[in-house]
Write an enzyme that holds these catalytic residues in place. Structure first.
Site, PDB file in Angstrom:
ATOM      1  N   ASP A 106       0.873  -1.181   0.000  1.00 48.85           N
ATOM      2  CA  ASP A 106       0.000   0.000   0.000  1.00 48.85           C
ATOM      3  C   ASP A 106       0.906   1.225   0.000  1.00 48.85           C
ATOM      4  O   ASP A 106       1.680   1.425   0.944  1.00 48.85           O
ATOM      5  CB  ASP A 106      -0.858  -0.067   1.274  1.00 48.85           C
ATOM      6  N   ILE A 107       0.800   2.031  -1.032  1.00 45.83           N
ATOM      7  CA  ILE A 107       1.726   3.162  -1.178  1.00 45.83           C
ATOM      8  C   ILE A 107       1.570   4.188  -0.047  1.00 45.83           C
ATOM      9  O   ILE A 107       2.527   4.905   0.271  1.00 45.83           O
ATOM     10  CB  ILE A 107       1.552   3.822  -2.570  1.00 45.83           C
ATOM     11  N   ASN A 158      -7.084  12.509 -11.046  1.00 46.37           N
ATOM     12  CA  ASN A 158      -7.845  12.904 -12.245  1.00 46.37           C
ATOM     13  C   ASN A 158      -7.567  14.374 -12.523  1.00 46.37           C
ATOM     14  O   ASN A 158      -7.018  15.083 -11.669  1.00 46.37           O
ATOM     15  CB  ASN A 158      -9.345  12.625 -12.053  1.00 46.37           C
ATOM     16  N   GLY A 210      -9.611   4.195  -5.735  1.00 44.67           N
ATOM     17  CA  GLY A 210      -8.273   3.645  -5.975  1.00 44.67           C
ATOM     18  C   GLY A 210      -7.198   4.272  -5.115  1.00 44.67           C
ATOM     19  O   GLY A 210      -7.422   4.610  -3.939  1.00 44.67           O
ATOM     20  N   VAL A 211      -6.058   4.455  -5.710  1.00 41.01           N
ATOM     21  CA  VAL A 211      -4.918   4.980  -4.953  1.00 41.01           C
ATOM     22  C   VAL A 211      -5.167   6.440  -4.540  1.00 41.01           C
ATOM     23  O   VAL A 211      -4.752   6.877  -3.456  1.00 41.01           O
ATOM     24  CB  VAL A 211      -3.606   4.763  -5.750  1.00 41.01           C
ATOM     25  N   ASP A 212      -5.874   7.175  -5.372  1.00 44.50           N
ATOM     26  CA  ASP A 212      -6.211   8.578  -5.084  1.00 44.50           C
ATOM     27  C   ASP A 212      -7.029   8.664  -3.780  1.00 44.50           C
ATOM     28  O   ASP A 212      -6.698   9.448  -2.866  1.00 44.50           O
ATOM     29  CB  ASP A 212      -7.023   9.113  -6.272  1.00 44.50           C
ATOM     30  N   THR A 258      -3.849   1.902 -14.584  1.00 43.78           N
ATOM     31  CA  THR A 258      -4.264   0.500 -14.807  1.00 43.78           C
ATOM     32  C   THR A 258      -5.426   0.058 -13.921  1.00 43.78           C
ATOM     33  O   THR A 258      -5.781  -1.114 -13.901  1.00 43.78           O
ATOM     34  CB  THR A 258      -3.081  -0.472 -14.601  1.00 43.78           C
ATOM     35  N   GLY A 259      -6.024   1.011 -13.200  1.00 44.04           N
ATOM     36  CA  GLY A 259      -7.208   0.691 -12.394  1.00 44.04           C
ATOM     37  C   GLY A 259      -8.443   1.222 -13.110  1.00 44.04           C
ATOM     38  O   GLY A 259      -8.816   0.758 -14.185  1.00 44.04           O
ATOM     39  N   TYR A 290      -8.906   3.718 -14.908  1.00 44.65           N
ATOM     40  CA  TYR A 290      -8.688   4.244 -16.260  1.00 44.65           C
ATOM     41  C   TYR A 290      -8.431   3.154 -17.306  1.00 44.65           C
ATOM     42  O   TYR A 290      -8.354   3.446 -18.498  1.00 44.65           O
ATOM     43  CB  TYR A 290      -7.567   5.288 -16.261  1.00 44.65           C
TER      44      TYR A 290
HETATM   45  N1  AR6 Z   1      -1.292   1.616  -3.049  1.00 46.68           N
HETATM   46  C1  AR6 Z   1      -0.769   1.276  -4.239  1.00 46.68           C
HETATM   47  N2  AR6 Z   1      -1.520   1.036  -5.345  1.00 46.68           N
HETATM   48  C2  AR6 Z   1      -2.868   1.134  -5.212  1.00 46.68           C
HETATM   49  C3  AR6 Z   1      -3.494   1.470  -3.995  1.00 46.68           C
HETATM   50  C4  AR6 Z   1      -2.653   1.728  -2.876  1.00 46.68           C
HETATM   51  N3  AR6 Z   1      -3.150   2.076  -1.689  1.00 46.68           N
HETATM   52  N4  AR6 Z   1      -4.839   1.482  -4.204  1.00 46.68           N
HETATM   53  C5  AR6 Z   1      -5.043   1.123  -5.480  1.00 46.68           C
HETATM   54  N5  AR6 Z   1      -3.861   0.907  -6.103  1.00 46.68           N
HETATM   55  P1  AR6 Z   1      -6.394   3.615  -9.892  1.00 46.68           P
HETATM   56  P2  AR6 Z   1      -6.081   5.034 -12.477  1.00 46.68           P
HETATM   57  C6  AR6 Z   1      -3.578   0.480  -7.484  1.00 46.68           C
HETATM   58  O1  AR6 Z   1      -7.799   3.261 -10.226  1.00 46.68           O
HETATM   59  O2  AR6 Z   1      -6.355   3.801 -13.232  1.00 46.68           O
HETATM   60  C7  AR6 Z   1      -9.314   7.461  -9.249  1.00 46.68           C
HETATM   61  O3  AR6 Z   1     -10.665   7.489  -8.928  1.00 46.68           O
HETATM   62  C8  AR6 Z   1      -4.702  -0.181  -8.249  1.00 46.68           C
HETATM   63  O4  AR6 Z   1      -4.848  -1.547  -7.830  1.00 46.68           O
HETATM   64  O5  AR6 Z   1      -6.108   4.096  -8.510  1.00 46.68           O
HETATM   65  O6  AR6 Z   1      -4.956   5.915 -12.906  1.00 46.68           O
HETATM   66  C9  AR6 Z   1      -8.777   8.836  -9.638  1.00 46.68           C
HETATM   67  O7  AR6 Z   1      -9.444   9.868  -8.940  1.00 46.68           O
HETATM   68  C10 AR6 Z   1      -4.193  -0.075  -9.667  1.00 46.68           C
HETATM   69  O8  AR6 Z   1      -3.251  -1.126  -9.928  1.00 46.68           O
HETATM   70  O9  AR6 Z   1      -5.813   4.774 -10.896  1.00 46.68           O
HETATM   71  C11 AR6 Z   1      -9.035   8.908 -11.117  1.00 46.68           C
HETATM   72  O10 AR6 Z   1     -10.346   9.355 -11.387  1.00 46.68           O
HETATM   73  C12 AR6 Z   1      -3.419   1.254  -9.655  1.00 46.68           C
HETATM   74  O11 AR6 Z   1      -3.282   1.613  -8.272  1.00 46.68           O
HETATM   75  C13 AR6 Z   1      -8.883   7.481 -11.557  1.00 46.68           C
HETATM   76  O12 AR6 Z   1      -9.149   6.670 -10.416  1.00 46.68           O
HETATM   77  C14 AR6 Z   1      -4.104   2.393 -10.398  1.00 46.68           C
HETATM   78  O13 AR6 Z   1      -5.515   2.332 -10.194  1.00 46.68           O
HETATM   79  C15 AR6 Z   1      -7.480   7.173 -12.011  1.00 46.68           C
HETATM   80  O14 AR6 Z   1      -7.438   5.868 -12.486  1.00 46.68           O
END
Ligand code: AR6
Length: 183
Positions: free
Chosen positions: A19-20, A33, A41-43, A131-132, A134
């Protein structure tokens, strides 16, 4: 599963699963975004763990600069996180790979690293951008992520520690497979 690491020029690049928001580093990167309005997600995890000051700074950046375009990056403080800064970047919303998604993804990593260098940071933790929610296909995204970092390490950078922090086993495995091919 072992953490993987390799030395590229003066920088150690590592892959780990986790977990970052728990990372100690000068900066962590957020997959945000363009509105910098938070989300899932991570945001979502970063804003939850970091507390309200990060969103207050994002609000200010939105007022001053209109947010952050895909492929660009902006910086805020780290709030309650164990990092001094959060670098917010925006990946492409993946459609079919033909509307500039590879370039935008590459630019998102490159802009984040360049900003870290401008702030003379030594360590940075980066998630798998795009990769989540998006929808960027994982294997192609991993290749772009690692290739961009690999090339960046050939430049004169202040970063001696670049860590990819992968949240799930699929992501870790995809990155590990591409990482093994880098030298
Ligand atoms: N630590 C590390 N990686 C994580 C964590 C964490 N705590 N949580 C999720 N991931 P995403 P995107 C991974 O959807 O595709 C948001 O709503 C996750 O498993 O977070 O760039 C924003 O506000 C995946 O492998 O980012 C934007 O609207 C990776 O992080 C949108 O999502 C990216 O998934 C951005 O989408």
């Amino acid at each position: 599963m072992p953490d993987l690491n390799k030395q590229f020029n003066r920088t150690t690049v590592a892959l780990l699963r986790g977990d970052i928001t728990r990372q100690e580093a000068d900066a962590i990167v957020n997959a945000a975004n363009s509105g910098l309005r938070g989300g899932g997600g991570v945001d979502g995890a970063i804003h939850r763990a970091g507390g309200p000051s990060i969103m207050q700074e994002c609000d200010q950046i939105r007022r001053m600069e209109g947010g952050c375009q895909p492929g660009h990056a902006v910086i805020t403080g780290g709030g309650n996180l164990k990092c001094q800064y959060v670098i917010h970047t925006v990946g492409p919303k993946y459609r079919d790979g033909r509307v500039d998604e590879p370039r935008i993804l590459r630019d998102a990593y490159q802009s984040s690293l360049t900003l870290a260098n401008t702030y003379e940071l030594k360590s940075i933790a980066i998630p798998s951008i795009g990769t989540g929610a998006y929808g960027y296909p994982l294997e192609e995204a991993a290749e772009i992520a690692l290739d961009t970092v690999h090339k960046f390490c050939q430049t004169d950078t202040t970063l001696s520690d670049i860590r990819f922090v992968l949240f799930d086993q699929f992501s870790y495995d995809a990155f590990a497979e591409k990482f093994a091919k880098l030298s």
